[in-house]
Design an enzyme around this catalytic site. Structure first.
Site, PDB file in Angstrom:
ATOM      1  N   THR A 150       0.825  -1.218   0.000  1.00 17.69           N
ATOM      2  CA  THR A 150       0.000   0.000   0.000  1.00 17.69           C
ATOM      3  C   THR A 150       0.855   1.263   0.000  1.00 17.69           C
ATOM      4  O   THR A 150       1.925   1.303   0.620  1.00 17.69           O
ATOM      5  CB  THR A 150      -0.903  -0.007   1.254  1.00 17.69           C
ATOM      6  OG1 THR A 150      -1.591  -1.252   1.306  1.00 17.69           O
ATOM      7  CG2 THR A 150      -1.903   1.121   1.231  1.00 17.69           C
ATOM      8  N   THR A 175       2.436  -3.516   8.312  1.00 14.54           N
ATOM      9  CA  THR A 175       2.395  -4.230   9.595  1.00 14.54           C
ATOM     10  C   THR A 175       3.749  -4.902   9.857  1.00 14.54           C
ATOM     11  O   THR A 175       4.274  -5.606   8.990  1.00 14.54           O
ATOM     12  CB  THR A 175       1.272  -5.273   9.586  1.00 14.54           C
ATOM     13  OG1 THR A 175       0.061  -4.625   9.237  1.00 14.54           O
ATOM     14  CG2 THR A 175       1.120  -5.954  10.944  1.00 14.54           C
ATOM     15  N   GLU A 194      -4.075 -15.223   0.633  1.00  9.45           N
ATOM     16  CA  GLU A 194      -3.999 -14.745   2.028  1.00  9.45           C
ATOM     17  C   GLU A 194      -5.411 -14.503   2.585  1.00  9.45           C
ATOM     18  O   GLU A 194      -5.708 -14.820   3.729  1.00  9.45           O
ATOM     19  CB  GLU A 194      -3.159 -13.463   2.091  1.00  9.45           C
ATOM     20  CG  GLU A 194      -2.708 -13.159   3.517  1.00  9.45           C
ATOM     21  CD  GLU A 194      -1.856 -11.915   3.639  1.00  9.45           C
ATOM     22  OE1 GLU A 194      -1.605 -11.245   2.623  1.00  9.45           O
ATOM     23  OE2 GLU A 194      -1.462 -11.601   4.781  1.00  9.45           O
ATOM     24  N   GLU A 242     -15.729  -3.666   0.332  1.00 10.68           N
ATOM     25  CA  GLU A 242     -16.250  -3.174  -0.961  1.00 10.68           C
ATOM     26  C   GLU A 242     -15.422  -3.767  -2.111  1.00 10.68           C
ATOM     27  O   GLU A 242     -15.973  -4.224  -3.121  1.00 10.68           O
ATOM     28  CB  GLU A 242     -16.186  -1.637  -1.033  1.00 10.68           C
ATOM     29  CG  GLU A 242     -17.145  -0.911  -0.107  1.00 10.68           C
ATOM     30  CD  GLU A 242     -16.673  -0.894   1.349  1.00 10.68           C
ATOM     31  OE1 GLU A 242     -15.465  -1.057   1.594  1.00 10.68           O
ATOM     32  OE2 GLU A 242     -17.524  -0.748   2.243  1.00 10.68           O
TER      33      GLU A 242
HETATM   34  C1  LIG Z   1      -4.354  -2.305  10.446  1.00  7.59           C
HETATM   35  C2  LIG Z   1      -3.929  -2.317   8.989  1.00  7.59           C
HETATM   36  C3  LIG Z   1      -2.874  -3.133   8.589  1.00  7.59           C
HETATM   37  C4  LIG Z   1      -2.424  -3.109   7.255  1.00  7.59           C
HETATM   38  N1  LIG Z   1      -1.311  -3.833   6.916  1.00  7.59           N
HETATM   39  C5  LIG Z   1      -0.777  -3.660   5.675  1.00  7.59           C
HETATM   40  C6  LIG Z   1       0.485  -4.251   5.336  1.00  7.59           C
HETATM   41  O1  LIG Z   1       1.107  -4.956   6.144  1.00  7.59           O
HETATM   42  N2  LIG Z   1       1.010  -4.017   4.111  1.00  7.59           N
HETATM   43  C7  LIG Z   1       0.370  -3.231   3.191  1.00  7.59           C
HETATM   44  O2  LIG Z   1       0.902  -3.057   2.096  1.00  7.59           O
HETATM   45  N3  LIG Z   1      -0.841  -2.661   3.467  1.00  7.59           N
HETATM   46  C8  LIG Z   1      -1.421  -2.842   4.691  1.00  7.59           C
HETATM   47  N4  LIG Z   1      -2.620  -2.250   5.000  1.00  7.59           N
HETATM   48  C9  LIG Z   1      -3.282  -1.404   4.004  1.00  7.59           C
HETATM   49  C10 LIG Z   1      -4.615  -1.944   3.514  1.00  7.59           C
HETATM   50  O3  LIG Z   1      -4.410  -3.016   2.627  1.00  7.59           O
HETATM   51  C11 LIG Z   1      -5.355  -0.757   2.868  1.00  7.59           C
HETATM   52  O4  LIG Z   1      -5.700   0.135   3.912  1.00  7.59           O
HETATM   53  C12 LIG Z   1      -6.587  -1.191   2.116  1.00  7.59           C
HETATM   54  O5  LIG Z   1      -6.264  -1.888   0.953  1.00  7.59           O
HETATM   55  C13 LIG Z   1      -7.464   0.047   1.734  1.00  7.59           C
HETATM   56  O6  LIG Z   1      -6.717   1.032   1.098  1.00  7.59           O
HETATM   57  P1  LIG Z   1      -6.792   2.552   1.598  1.00  7.59           P
HETATM   58  O7  LIG Z   1      -6.585   2.583   3.072  1.00  7.59           O
HETATM   59  O8  LIG Z   1      -5.878   3.367   0.768  1.00  7.59           O
HETATM   60  O9  LIG Z   1      -8.307   2.991   1.351  1.00  7.59           O
HETATM   61  P2  LIG Z   1      -8.903   3.527  -0.021  1.00  7.59           P
HETATM   62  O10 LIG Z   1      -8.478   2.708  -1.144  1.00  7.59           O
HETATM   63  O11 LIG Z   1      -8.610   5.009  -0.095  1.00  7.59           O
HETATM   64  O12 LIG Z   1     -10.460   3.312   0.216  1.00  7.59           O
HETATM   65  C14 LIG Z   1     -11.267   4.230   0.969  1.00  7.59           C
HETATM   66  C15 LIG Z   1     -12.718   3.746   0.898  1.00  7.59           C
HETATM   67  O13 LIG Z   1     -13.188   3.770  -0.463  1.00  7.59           O
HETATM   68  C16 LIG Z   1     -13.684   2.495  -0.830  1.00  7.59           C
HETATM   69  N5  LIG Z   1     -13.348   2.221  -2.224  1.00  7.59           N
HETATM   70  C17 LIG Z   1     -12.168   2.464  -2.857  1.00  7.59           C
HETATM   71  N6  LIG Z   1     -12.239   2.072  -4.145  1.00  7.59           N
HETATM   72  C18 LIG Z   1     -13.473   1.538  -4.329  1.00  7.59           C
HETATM   73  C19 LIG Z   1     -14.130   0.940  -5.438  1.00  7.59           C
HETATM   74  N7  LIG Z   1     -13.532   0.794  -6.620  1.00  7.59           N
HETATM   75  N8  LIG Z   1     -15.400   0.490  -5.259  1.00  7.59           N
HETATM   76  C20 LIG Z   1     -16.032   0.615  -4.056  1.00  7.59           C
HETATM   77  N9  LIG Z   1     -15.457   1.196  -2.972  1.00  7.59           N
HETATM   78  C21 LIG Z   1     -14.190   1.634  -3.103  1.00  7.59           C
HETATM   79  C22 LIG Z   1     -12.951   1.502   0.071  1.00  7.59           C
HETATM   80  O14 LIG Z   1     -13.698   0.302   0.222  1.00  7.59           O
HETATM   81  C23 LIG Z   1     -12.858   2.282   1.369  1.00  7.59           C
HETATM   82  O15 LIG Z   1     -14.062   2.176   2.097  1.00  7.59           O
HETATM   83  C24 LIG Z   1      -3.094  -2.296   6.314  1.00  7.59           C
HETATM   84  C25 LIG Z   1      -4.202  -1.503   6.708  1.00  7.59           C
HETATM   85  C26 LIG Z   1      -4.608  -1.502   8.027  1.00  7.59           C
HETATM   86  C27 LIG Z   1      -5.771  -0.608   8.417  1.00  7.59           C
END
Ligand SMILES: Cc1cc2nc3c(=O)[nH]c(=O)nc-3n(C[C@H](O)[C@H](O)[C@H](O)COP(=O)(O)OP(=O)(O)OC[C@H]3O[C@@H](n4cnc5c(N)ncnc54)[C@H](O)[C@@H]3O)c2cc1C
Length: 390
Positions: A128, A160, A243, A374
């Site tokens: 991410t 993480t 995963e 989503e």
């Molecule tokens: C506790 C925690 C641990 C994590 N660990 C890791 C890790 O070890 N390594 C790593 O790389 N990442 C990690 N992540 C990241 C995680 O994979 C991302 O937070 C997740 O994929 C969502 O991306 P974002 O936070 O950028 O949200 P966004 O992509 O900005 O999404 C925001 C909102 O919009 C919605 N949305 C976005 N696009 C669409 C669509 N096309 N259709 C419908 N709804 C949509 C989403 O569902 C969400 O509700 C972690 C996250 C958390 C919170």
């Protein structure tokens, strides 16, 4: 329902249970340990597991595993999850090892699989970015081949365990001239390399588990490329799907449900056990049904995988159902405990060692990490139902 467990499967389940009983003190999760002490405990238990090889039982024997199938792995997963055995899984054996077995070079397998099996290395996932979460294919961290090394620049977020990791699995852009999915590669990055900076992100449980990772002119030897250059997206999609299919939220929820059920059955309010109230009984019965369903979908994901079908739809469904039922359960339990539910584990008045308060906060993440609910519904719509990309 008979899932056809063989006598050997049942014997294996008993063996795992008795190992757990012998290995961890029954009250270990009531010991009010802080984060660091808990980490030390988890490592100690993980080491005790090593001689059994159960952590890597599903690996082929040639790589140091036991060659057991996915159902045995499920039995192990159910037992360690239900009994809260810490340190049984890690990102190395869940994600990196299958990736290397599938796409790694002989040299990479020789170098990394042994240490993963022995829990010598700790791994983190560097996927991410601040502007690329759900739309991971838009990631911008750039790797440019310069001589024998890739030179990497960019930023990752929410990683993480990156502060404890020896190695990182990095998704990066190696070609900017092609459509976004076609220019991504996977690199194995030594987290101690010059140019890697890890900064803490404190999550809403108050723990330091996630991080920001900055990569500035980090040199990664070109033989740390996994699979072919620019073909990382396809590996990434498959790694994320497996995963999702491997996380056993349903069993974790079942344990919490059992704990909450025990609590309401044995706790009285105004002289009447909470468990006699119709609204409490109805809510817990509904949750029991939802947890059973999440468990069957989890089984179905494994069944699809074992029978050589594409389990993408089932993996996403299992992840959604397990995560969402955990959130509902934590929220219901919080309501049932009244104001006591909000007390953390350090309070002498807290019920169930503060697990409700912790789960209430922790489960927020269950519908975000590994693809939000989503995004997983989008995956099912597209890959499961054949609808066009949204
Ligand atoms: C506790 C925690 C641990 C994590 N660990 C890791 C890790 O070890 N390594 C790593 O790389 N990442 C990690 N992540 C990241 C995680 O994979 C991302 O937070 C997740 O994929 C969502 O991306 P974002 O936070 O950028 O949200 P966004 O992509 O900005 O999404 C925001 C909102 O919009 C919605 N949305 C976005 N696009 C669409 C669509 N096309 N259709 C419908 N709804 C949509 C989403 O569902 C969400 O509700 C972690 C996250 C958390 C919170």
């Amino acid at each position: 329902m008979d899932f056809g467990w063989t006598p050997e499967d049942n014997a294996f389940r008993s063996e795992v249970r008795s190992f757990i009983r012998k290995t961890i003190p029954p009250n270990w999760d009531e010991m009010n340990l802080d984060e660091e002490e808990e980490e030390v405990y988890a490592q100690e238990f993980a080491r005790k597991l090593l001689p059994t090889k159960w952590r890597v039982m599903h690996w082929p024997e040639a790589y140091g595993g036991l060659g057991y199938g996915a159902w045995r792995q499920l039995i192990f997963s159910e037992e360690v999850t239900y009994h809260r055995f810490p340190g049984a899984w890690d990102g190395g054996n869940m994600v990196v090892a299958p990736l290397l077995m599938h796409a790694g070079t002989d040299d990479q397998k020789r170098r990394f699989l042994g240490p993963i099996a022995n829990a010598d290395y700790s791994w983190c996932q560097l996927f991410t970015e601040p502007e690329s979460g759900s739309d991971l294919a838009s990631l911008r961290t750039r790797a440019v081949l310069t001589g024998d090394d890739y030179v990497v620049n960019g930023q990752k977020v929410f990683n993480t365990g990156a502060h404890l990791a020896d190695w990182g699995l990095l998704a990066c852009r190696t070609d900017t001239e092609v459509p976004k999915h076609r220019g991504i590669s996977f690199l194995l990055v030594d987290m101690k390399s010059p140019g890697v900076t890890v900064r803490p992100l404190i999550n809403l449980t108050g723990a330091h588990a996630q991080n920001e990772v900055f990569l500035e002119d980090v040199r990664v030897p070109k033989d740390h490329l996994v699979g072919r250059e620019n073909e990382g997206w396809y590996l990434l999609v498959s790694a994320l799907s497996s995963e999702r299919g491997g996380i056993n939220r349903a069993t974790q929820a079942k344990r919490l449900l059992d704990d909450v059920t025990g609590f309401v059955a044995s706790t009285a309010y105004n002289g009447r056990p909470i468990g006699k109230r119709p609204e409490v009984r109805n809510r817990l019965a509904e949750l029991a049904i939802a947890i059973d369903l999440a468990r069957w979908v989890f089984y179905r994901a494994i069944w699809a995988q074992v029978n050589g079908m594409d389990p993408t739809r089932e993996n996403s469904a299992s992840k959604i159902m397990g995560g969402e039922v955990s959130q509902r359960l934590a929220s219901t339990a919080m309501n049932m405990m009244g104001l006591y539910g909000q007390l953390n584990r350090r309070s002498k008045y807290t019920p169930l060692q503060g697990r409700i308060e912790m789960m209430y906060k922790e489960t927020v993440y269950y519908t975000i990490g590994l693809g939000t609910s989503e995004i997983n519904r989008n995956v099912i719509a597209q890959r499961g139902l054949g609808l066009p990309r949204g």
